[in-house]
Scaffold this motif. Structure first.
Motif, short mmCIF file in Angstrom:
data_model
loop_
_atom_site.label_atom_id
_atom_site.label_comp_id
_atom_site.label_asym_id
_atom_site.label_seq_id
_atom_site.Cartn_x
_atom_site.Cartn_y
_atom_site.Cartn_z
N PRO A 7 0.94 -1.36 0.11
CA PRO A 7 0.24 -0.47 -0.37
C PRO A 7 1.27 1.37 0.11
N VAL A 8 0.39 2.28 -0.60
CA VAL A 8 0.89 3.69 -0.71
C VAL A 8 0.76 4.73 0.93
N VAL A 9 2.23 5.12 0.98
CA VAL A 9 1.31 6.37 2.24
C VAL A 9 2.67 7.33 1.49
N GLU A 10 2.34 8.25 1.80
CA GLU A 10 2.35 10.07 1.41
C GLU A 10 2.62 9.89 2.52
N PHE A 11 3.34 11.19 2.26
CA PHE A 11 3.92 11.85 3.40
C PHE A 11 3.77 13.62 2.21
N ALA A 12 2.89 14.73 3.52
CA ALA A 12 2.20 16.05 2.83
C ALA A 12 2.24 16.12 1.72
N PHE A 13 1.81 16.84 0.51
CA PHE A 13 1.33 17.34 -0.21
C PHE A 13 2.08 16.94 -1.68
N PRO A 14 2.01 16.35 -2.66
CA PRO A 14 3.02 16.42 -3.71
C PRO A 14 3.81 18.22 -3.91
N GLY A 15 4.97 18.07 -3.50
CA GLY A 15 5.56 19.14 -3.93
C GLY A 15 6.93 19.95 -3.16
N ILE A 25 13.56 10.62 4.11
CA ILE A 25 13.43 9.72 4.82
C ILE A 25 14.87 8.32 3.95
N LEU A 26 15.41 8.50 2.36
CA LEU A 26 15.68 8.17 1.67
C LEU A 26 17.98 8.35 2.39
N SER A 27 17.40 9.03 3.19
CA SER A 27 18.91 9.47 3.77
C SER A 27 19.10 8.65 4.85
N GLY A 28 18.06 8.66 5.32
CA GLY A 28 17.97 7.88 6.56
C GLY A 28 17.78 8.66 8.18
N ALA A 29 17.62 10.55 7.60
CA ALA A 29 17.07 11.24 8.32
C ALA A 29 15.75 11.55 9.08
N LYS A 30 14.93 11.09 8.09
CA LYS A 30 13.61 10.90 9.46
C LYS A 30 12.96 9.27 9.76
N THR A 31 13.15 8.94 10.20
CA THR A 31 12.36 7.60 11.12
C THR A 31 11.36 8.14 11.61
N SER A 32 10.50 8.80 12.06
CA SER A 32 9.35 8.95 12.63
C SER A 32 8.37 10.16 11.66
N THR A 33 7.59 10.00 11.70
CA THR A 33 6.69 10.92 11.52
C THR A 33 4.93 10.97 12.16
N SER A 34 4.46 12.12 12.08
CA SER A 34 2.97 12.10 12.95
C SER A 34 1.86 12.52 11.86
N GLY A 35 0.91 12.31 12.00
CA GLY A 35 -0.48 12.46 11.48
C GLY A 35 -1.84 12.85 12.98
N PRO A 48 -2.92 2.76 12.10
CA PRO A 48 -1.57 2.26 11.43
C PRO A 48 -0.93 1.25 12.56
N LYS A 49 -0.38 -0.09 12.84
CA LYS A 49 0.19 -0.74 13.36
C LYS A 49 1.72 -1.22 12.80
N PRO A 50 2.15 -1.17 14.54
CA PRO A 50 3.74 -1.63 14.11
C PRO A 50 4.04 -3.41 13.09
N GLY A 51 4.85 -3.24 12.20
CA GLY A 51 5.16 -4.36 11.69
C GLY A 51 4.58 -3.92 10.13
N GLU A 52 3.55 -3.16 10.00
CA GLU A 52 3.00 -2.95 8.69
C GLU A 52 4.19 -1.70 8.06
N ARG A 53 3.62 -2.64 6.35
CA ARG A 53 4.73 -1.97 5.26
C ARG A 53 4.11 -1.02 4.33
N ALA A 54 5.04 -0.18 3.94
CA ALA A 54 4.19 0.49 2.76
C ALA A 54 5.20 1.20 1.97
N ALA A 55 5.28 1.39 0.90
CA ALA A 55 5.58 2.39 -0.11
C ALA A 55 4.94 4.13 -0.19
N VAL A 56 6.68 4.55 0.20
CA VAL A 56 6.50 5.56 -0.11
C VAL A 56 6.40 6.33 -1.45
N ILE A 57 5.81 7.80 -1.84
CA ILE A 57 5.59 7.78 -2.86
C ILE A 57 6.56 8.94 -3.40
#
Length: 138
Positions: A7-15, A25-35, A48-57
């Motif tokens: 499943p896809v996960v989106e961070f903020a709006f495109p832009g 995320i790709l550099s490893g600097a981001k390991t948490s997020t808030s919604g 969401p639950k621990p163990g779930e995986r998602a594709a970052v777009i």
């Protein structure tokens, strides 16, 4: 499971903000997020639950990485801790900076269009504080 099957996960709006967050995320600097819990409730989605995986777009909708949730907490905005704020990978040096940055986003025109024009974050607004690890880069 391949990146395309997740499943896809989106961070903020495109832009620019999404591009910045995906790079962190790709550099490893981001390991948490808030919604906002309210977002899940409005979309009738389970938290969401621990163990779930998602594709970052990215902003173009390309699947660029996979993340796995390692921790999910629901806390009032006033209880977000420094470790979480720092691990968001956005350069915050304090919880106050984290809150100011997130309130700016949550009170933006794009979010108000989704949440309603009167939506306001308070100390009691519930946040889904997620920790994740990068498991694959596409």
């Amino acid at each position: 499971m391949s990146l395309e099957d997740l499943p896809v996960v989106e961070f903020a709006f495109p832009g620019p903000l999404r591009d910045q967050l995906v790079a962190a995320i790709l550099s490893g600097a981001k390991t948490s997020t808030s919604g906002l819990v309210l977002e899940y409730e409005r979309e009738n989605q389970p938290l969401p639950k621990p163990g779930e995986r998602a594709a970052v777009i990215d902003s173009q909708g390309r699947r660029v990485a996979a993340i796995e949730l390692t921790e999910v907490r629901v806390v009032p905005v006033a209880d977000v801790d420094l470790r979480h704020a720092l691990d968001e990978g956005e350069g915050y040096r304090s919880v106050a900076e984290w809150r100011a940055g997130h309130e700016s986003f949550w009170h933006s025109a794009g979010m108000r269009a989704e949440m309603g024009p009167d939506f306001t974050v308070t100390d009691d607004t519930l946040v889904v504080a997620e920790r994740f690890r990068l498991v694959e880069v596409g």
